[in-house]
Design a protein around this motif. Sequence first.
Motif, PDB file in Angstrom:
ATOM      1  N   ARG A  17       5.182  -8.321 -16.327  1.00  0.00           N
ATOM      2  CA  ARG A  17       5.820  -9.637 -16.327  1.00  0.00           C
ATOM      3  C   ARG A  17       6.910  -9.579 -17.386  1.00  0.00           C
ATOM      4  NH1 ARG A  17       1.594 -14.220 -16.228  1.00  0.00           N
ATOM      5  NH2 ARG A  17       1.216 -13.276 -14.182  1.00  0.00           N
ATOM      6  N   GLN A  18       8.078 -10.021 -17.059  1.00  0.00           N
ATOM      7  CA  GLN A  18       9.227  -9.966 -17.975  1.00  0.00           C
ATOM      8  C   GLN A  18       9.413  -8.554 -18.535  1.00  0.00           C
ATOM      9  OE1 GLN A  18      11.099 -12.574 -18.261  1.00  0.00           O
ATOM     10  NE2 GLN A  18       9.832 -14.332 -17.745  1.00  0.00           N
ATOM     11  N   GLY A  19       9.148  -7.561 -17.720  1.00  0.00           N
ATOM     12  CA  GLY A  19       9.411  -6.186 -18.136  1.00  0.00           C
ATOM     13  C   GLY A  19       8.318  -5.514 -18.950  1.00  0.00           C
ATOM     14  N   LEU A  20       7.262  -6.270 -19.290  1.00  0.00           N
ATOM     15  CA  LEU A  20       6.186  -5.666 -20.083  1.00  0.00           C
ATOM     16  C   LEU A  20       4.889  -5.614 -19.282  1.00  0.00           C
ATOM     17  CD1 LEU A  20       6.805  -7.166 -23.636  1.00  0.00           C
ATOM     18  CD2 LEU A  20       7.141  -4.798 -22.874  1.00  0.00           C
ATOM     19  N   PRO A  21       4.068  -4.576 -19.523  1.00  0.00           N
ATOM     20  CA  PRO A  21       2.814  -4.454 -18.778  1.00  0.00           C
ATOM     21  C   PRO A  21       1.848  -5.587 -19.134  1.00  0.00           C
ATOM     22  CG  PRO A  21       3.197  -2.522 -20.189  1.00  0.00           C
ATOM     23  CD  PRO A  21       4.279  -3.488 -20.487  1.00  0.00           C
ATOM     24  N   LEU A  22       1.170  -6.112 -18.137  1.00  0.00           N
ATOM     25  CA  LEU A  22       0.161  -7.145 -18.383  1.00  0.00           C
ATOM     26  C   LEU A  22      -1.157  -6.442 -18.702  1.00  0.00           C
ATOM     27  CD1 LEU A  22       0.692  -9.892 -15.637  1.00  0.00           C
ATOM     28  CD2 LEU A  22       1.243  -9.985 -18.065  1.00  0.00           C
ATOM     29  N   PRO A  23      -1.702  -6.668 -19.893  1.00  0.00           N
ATOM     30  CA  PRO A  23      -2.939  -5.960 -20.262  1.00  0.00           C
ATOM     31  C   PRO A  23      -4.099  -6.346 -19.344  1.00  0.00           C
ATOM     32  CG  PRO A  23      -2.066  -7.263 -22.116  1.00  0.00           C
ATOM     33  CD  PRO A  23      -1.253  -7.606 -20.924  1.00  0.00           C
ATOM     34  N   GLY A  24      -4.899  -5.357 -18.994  1.00  0.00           N
ATOM     35  CA  GLY A  24      -6.110  -5.629 -18.216  1.00  0.00           C
ATOM     36  C   GLY A  24      -5.910  -5.639 -16.713  1.00  0.00           C
ATOM     37  N   TRP A  25      -4.674  -5.638 -16.245  1.00  0.00           N
ATOM     38  CA  TRP A  25      -4.424  -5.602 -14.803  1.00  0.00           C
ATOM     39  C   TRP A  25      -4.369  -4.149 -14.346  1.00  0.00           C
ATOM     40  CZ3 TRP A  25      -3.017  -9.955 -11.567  1.00  0.00           C
ATOM     41  CH2 TRP A  25      -3.056 -11.177 -12.243  1.00  0.00           C
ATOM     42  N   ARG A  26      -4.837  -3.914 -13.121  1.00  0.00           N
ATOM     43  CA  ARG A  26      -4.859  -2.541 -12.633  1.00  0.00           C
ATOM     44  C   ARG A  26      -4.668  -2.529 -11.119  1.00  0.00           C
ATOM     45  NH1 ARG A  26      -9.291   0.636 -11.503  1.00  0.00           N
ATOM     46  NH2 ARG A  26     -10.675  -0.973 -12.300  1.00  0.00           N
ATOM     47  N   TYR A  27      -3.757  -1.682 -10.658  1.00  0.00           N
ATOM     48  CA  TYR A  27      -3.523  -1.514  -9.219  1.00  0.00           C
ATOM     49  C   TYR A  27      -4.233  -0.255  -8.763  1.00  0.00           C
ATOM     50  CZ  TYR A  27      -1.107  -0.506  -4.800  1.00  0.00           C
ATOM     51  OH  TYR A  27      -0.826  -0.224  -3.485  1.00  0.00           O
ATOM     52  N   GLU A  28      -4.964  -0.379  -7.663  1.00  0.00           N
ATOM     53  CA  GLU A  28      -5.563   0.795  -7.033  1.00  0.00           C
ATOM     54  C   GLU A  28      -5.162   0.818  -5.573  1.00  0.00           C
ATOM     55  OE1 GLU A  28      -9.782   1.283  -7.062  1.00  0.00           O
ATOM     56  OE2 GLU A  28      -9.814   1.643  -9.218  1.00  0.00           O
ATOM     57  N   TRP A  29      -5.133   2.004  -5.032  1.00  0.00           N
ATOM     58  CA  TRP A  29      -4.839   2.161  -3.621  1.00  0.00           C
ATOM     59  C   TRP A  29      -5.970   1.539  -2.796  1.00  0.00           C
ATOM     60  CZ3 TRP A  29      -7.732   4.992  -0.043  1.00  0.00           C
ATOM     61  CH2 TRP A  29      -7.119   5.196   1.196  1.00  0.00           C
ATOM     62  N   PHE A  30      -5.615   0.832  -1.716  1.00  0.00           N
ATOM     63  CA  PHE A  30      -6.646   0.285  -0.830  1.00  0.00           C
ATOM     64  C   PHE A  30      -6.512   0.896   0.565  1.00  0.00           C
ATOM     65  CE2 PHE A  30      -9.106  -3.943  -1.395  1.00  0.00           C
ATOM     66  CZ  PHE A  30     -10.265  -3.324  -0.980  1.00  0.00           C
ATOM     67  N   CYS A  31      -5.281   1.021   1.014  1.00  0.00           N
ATOM     68  CA  CYS A  31      -5.022   1.695   2.287  1.00  0.00           C
ATOM     69  C   CYS A  31      -3.514   1.855   2.418  1.00  0.00           C
ATOM     70  CB  CYS A  31      -5.576   0.909   3.471  1.00  0.00           C
ATOM     71  SG  CYS A  31      -4.787  -0.685   3.710  1.00  0.00           S
ATOM     72  N   ASP A  32      -3.067   2.318   3.563  1.00  0.00           N
ATOM     73  CA  ASP A  32      -1.640   2.535   3.756  1.00  0.00           C
ATOM     74  C   ASP A  32      -0.850   1.239   3.608  1.00  0.00           C
ATOM     75  OD1 ASP A  32      -2.393   5.091   4.301  1.00  0.00           O
ATOM     76  OD2 ASP A  32      -2.118   4.951   6.456  1.00  0.00           O
ATOM     77  N   GLU A  33      -1.473   0.125   3.934  1.00  0.00           N
ATOM     78  CA  GLU A  33      -0.748  -1.152   3.944  1.00  0.00           C
ATOM     79  C   GLU A  33      -1.080  -2.073   2.776  1.00  0.00           C
ATOM     80  OE1 GLU A  33      -2.071   0.088   6.765  1.00  0.00           O
ATOM     81  OE2 GLU A  33      -0.198   0.528   7.809  1.00  0.00           O
ATOM     82  N   HIS A  34      -2.181  -1.818   2.083  1.00  0.00           N
ATOM     83  CA  HIS A  34      -2.648  -2.780   1.081  1.00  0.00           C
ATOM     84  C   HIS A  34      -3.030  -2.126  -0.239  1.00  0.00           C
ATOM     85  CE1 HIS A  34      -3.756  -4.804   5.035  1.00  0.00           C
ATOM     86  NE2 HIS A  34      -2.776  -5.526   4.547  1.00  0.00           N
ATOM     87  N   GLY A  35      -2.903  -2.912  -1.300  1.00  0.00           N
ATOM     88  CA  GLY A  35      -3.345  -2.471  -2.612  1.00  0.00           C
ATOM     89  C   GLY A  35      -4.501  -3.338  -3.086  1.00  0.00           C
ATOM     90  N   LYS A  36      -5.273  -2.790  -4.035  1.00  0.00           N
ATOM     91  CA  LYS A  36      -6.427  -3.493  -4.606  1.00  0.00           C
ATOM     92  C   LYS A  36      -6.059  -3.793  -6.047  1.00  0.00           C
ATOM     93  CE  LYS A  36     -11.450  -2.727  -4.717  1.00  0.00           C
ATOM     94  NZ  LYS A  36     -12.489  -1.740  -4.307  1.00  0.00           N
TER      95      LYS A  36
ATOM     96  N   GLY B 165       0.850  -1.198   0.000  1.00  0.00           N
ATOM     97  CA  GLY B 165       0.000   0.000   0.000  1.00  0.00           C
ATOM     98  C   GLY B 165       0.878   1.237   0.000  1.00  0.00           C
ATOM     99  N   LEU B 166       0.319   2.306   0.530  1.00  0.00           N
ATOM    100  CA  LEU B 166       1.010   3.609   0.544  1.00  0.00           C
ATOM    101  C   LEU B 166       2.353   3.607   1.257  1.00  0.00           C
ATOM    102  CD1 LEU B 166      -1.469   6.491   1.341  1.00  0.00           C
ATOM    103  CD2 LEU B 166      -0.227   5.990  -0.760  1.00  0.00           C
ATOM    104  N   LYS B 167       2.558   2.644   2.163  1.00  0.00           N
ATOM    105  CA  LYS B 167       3.832   2.627   2.883  1.00  0.00           C
ATOM    106  C   LYS B 167       4.895   1.823   2.142  1.00  0.00           C
ATOM    107  CE  LYS B 167       1.768   3.482   7.384  1.00  0.00           C
ATOM    108  NZ  LYS B 167       1.093   2.793   8.488  1.00  0.00           N
ATOM    109  N   ALA B 168       4.518   1.236   0.999  1.00  0.00           N
ATOM    110  CA  ALA B 168       5.500   0.484   0.205  1.00  0.00           C
ATOM    111  C   ALA B 168       5.666   1.072  -1.186  1.00  0.00           C
ATOM    112  CB  ALA B 168       5.105  -0.984   0.103  1.00  0.00           C
ATOM    113  N   LEU B 169       4.718   1.917  -1.598  1.00  0.00           N
ATOM    114  CA  LEU B 169       4.891   2.582  -2.891  1.00  0.00           C
ATOM    115  C   LEU B 169       4.201   3.930  -2.879  1.00  0.00           C
ATOM    116  CD1 LEU B 169       2.049   2.313  -4.707  1.00  0.00           C
ATOM    117  CD2 LEU B 169       2.907   0.028  -5.081  1.00  0.00           C
ATOM    118  N   TYR B 170       4.780   4.846  -3.641  1.00  0.00           N
ATOM    119  CA  TYR B 170       4.196   6.162  -3.807  1.00  0.00           C
ATOM    120  C   TYR B 170       3.060   6.022  -4.808  1.00  0.00           C
ATOM    121  CZ  TYR B 170       3.699  10.862  -5.654  1.00  0.00           C
ATOM    122  OH  TYR B 170       3.189  12.058  -6.076  1.00  0.00           O
ATOM    123  N   PHE B 171       1.892   6.541  -4.453  1.00  0.00           N
ATOM    124  CA  PHE B 171       0.746   6.343  -5.331  1.00  0.00           C
ATOM    125  C   PHE B 171       0.043   7.651  -5.665  1.00  0.00           C
ATOM    126  CE2 PHE B 171      -3.805   5.626  -6.037  1.00  0.00           C
ATOM    127  CZ  PHE B 171      -3.742   4.748  -7.096  1.00  0.00           C
TER     128      PHE B 171
END
Lengths: 369, 369
Positions: free
Chosen positions: B298-317, B282-288
């Motif tokens: 994966r292997q340096g290229l973006p995986l289509p269709g995947w998306r990271y969203e902020w969930f809280c200071d400790e977790h991502g969605k 989350g926010l304590k492991a990456l700047y968002f």
Amino acid sequence: MMHKNDLDTPCLLLERSLFDRNVRLMLERAAIAGKALRPHAKTHKCSQIAREQLEAGNCVGICAAKVSEAYALAEAGIENILITSPVTTPAKIEQLLACAARTRECLVVVDNLDNACQLNEAAARLPAPLPILLDLDPEMGRTGIAFSEAPEFAHRLHAMPNLSLRGIQCYAGHLQHLRNTDERHRESRRLMQKAAQVFRQLQGEGLPMQIFTGTGTGTASSDLEIPELTDIQVGSYCVMDAEYAAVENPEHLLFEQFCPALTLVTTVISNNHDSHVTVDAGLKALYFTPETPPRVVRQGLPLPGWRYEWFCDEHGKLFFPGEKPALGERIELCLPHCDPTINLHDEIHVIDHGKLVGRWKIDLRGKVY
Amino acid sequence: MMHKNDLDTPCLLLERSLFDRNVRLMLERAAIAGKALRPHAKTHKCSQIAREQLEAGNCVGICAAKVSEAYALAEAGIENILITSPVTTPAKIEQLLACAARTRECLVVVDNLDNACQLNEAAARLPAPLPILLDLDPEMGRTGIAFSEAPEFAHRLHAMPNLSLRGIQCYAGHLQHLRNTDERHRESRRLMQKAAQVFRQLQGEGLPMQIFTGTGTGTASSDLEIPELTDIQVGSYCVMDAEYAAVENPEHLLFEQFCPALTLVTTVISNNHDSHVTVDAGLKALYFTPETPPRVVRQGLPLPGWRYEWFCDEHGKLFFPGEKPALGERIELCLPHCDPTINLHDEIHVIDHGKLVGRWKIDLRGKVY
């Protein structure tokens, strides 16, 4: 003794009397409702603050968000720890066992049967069953199991020989900063009552339900009315921030009666413009979002007309209403959101009557595992 | 040797071959243009990376944003350091002197006459004059003096007995991430030419102008065409991030030919929903920021269709396109903005062919002073 104005900036200052007041206020509120505190260390990442909270009384333990935080707390001598997120990988489970071996009690939440099986297998190596809580999802989908699936899941957990089910956790993190006060409390009451119903049902079915833990600073006052709730996982109340004040009383920087005990001091390092000055606190010294910027304060109150804006990772842009601040002038900021800001620093400077009376290491910083 | 998949998460992985490639690429580009590098350590906060950059060659020194960073670099044995922000308070000036005593050369920028007087007075205690650069404001108002005021200011600096004026700095931080490539380069060229004009004028007036330093990764390719420029303060190029890739080639996560050498690995810790899973960063492991979220790769290229969203200071969605990731599954993220993300961690794990070949301490982390 060093004066607070002699500390290099940017630095975190904790006003001792305000911190003590916040700590006392929450524990008295809980005591009146017949509940205990289980303060959350994710806010301050500081084992010394955890010790202060325990020594103030009416605490059943300390919460940690991550197993690495729990381990650091255990190393610092904290004896009752609850890990409020599932511990799911082999490396993390190893650290959980090490933590259990070092503390009187190390509780962990569980929201998944496979994870419970992993824990049950690993806990065979412990001298006593590993104490766990069933994590209930307050309809936010972060961690926890749905209310409807909880009873069956609880019986499965109870049947595992190396786990010792002690109760439930229900933490509605998504409600804590809701600006509509009525909605915040109404929605929290609705969810906590659903959790209470699960708690009663499981008690009725003979499961050992001693603990019902949950709540944050934002919903504590209504959640304390839930009879089944045993303890509250409040975090921000002890240091407070502008984000909580924005929810209720931004003018006086108050949330209920909690006030900002922690501030960030920054210094003007460039002032060649009439419109603004540049200060030495940027993204690496404070957590910044445009929605809830830090507030410029003096004597605990916001200075009207002053505004902090992000300038870069290292610097802030400060707008002022009257005379331009001089080079080297110190500016005090109420933190935007306390948790991720504290997490950027190495220590908290404890101030009493302007003097530096302590340096508390933020020893859980970097414990992201 | 440990495999990268055995490292606990969230953790930073540096792919050795890609890092080496990025480092080589920039130094070759600079060499072709007849310029040197002065890599900026604010990006990586890691003295080991600074050493690697120096050892790769074509470097005249290392940049630090803060005097406390410079001091940590000096303690780690780095011998030529430039502090790229003004050093303005008594405590910081003391540390600057200590830093000067420990290094072969510690340069600092100056943008204010009062500050220059402070430094001149303090530097009387040094065995030799303190080397300084005049900081030019590239019309962004952060630090630096206006182009028009620079000549007079330079002569004042030159007249101070305990300061040794060596040249100028002009760093247009506001242009580095401009998405319009033409505008980014055109605007940077315009500003750097103005700085070059100041440089030539001061040379013509007999001032000792040996150094004209500036530039970031975003404008290096055009700034290298400025004849007067002597060295470039590039930072992000060595590790790269999604923010720079978004400027040019988000599909292949490339900026010019630089590629993400640093990634963050996170683990699924809860997966009770069909729509998303919860990961341990989350926010304590990456700047968002919502504008430039981290990219799942994966292997340096973006995986289509995947998306990271902020969930809280400790977790991502984490949203996924196909099959739901299992509990414990590891997910690799290209960093949103490298500087403030690295700043949250204690170490960088160096990976070669999947194996852990080094742990580099992020020893400048917490150096906010």
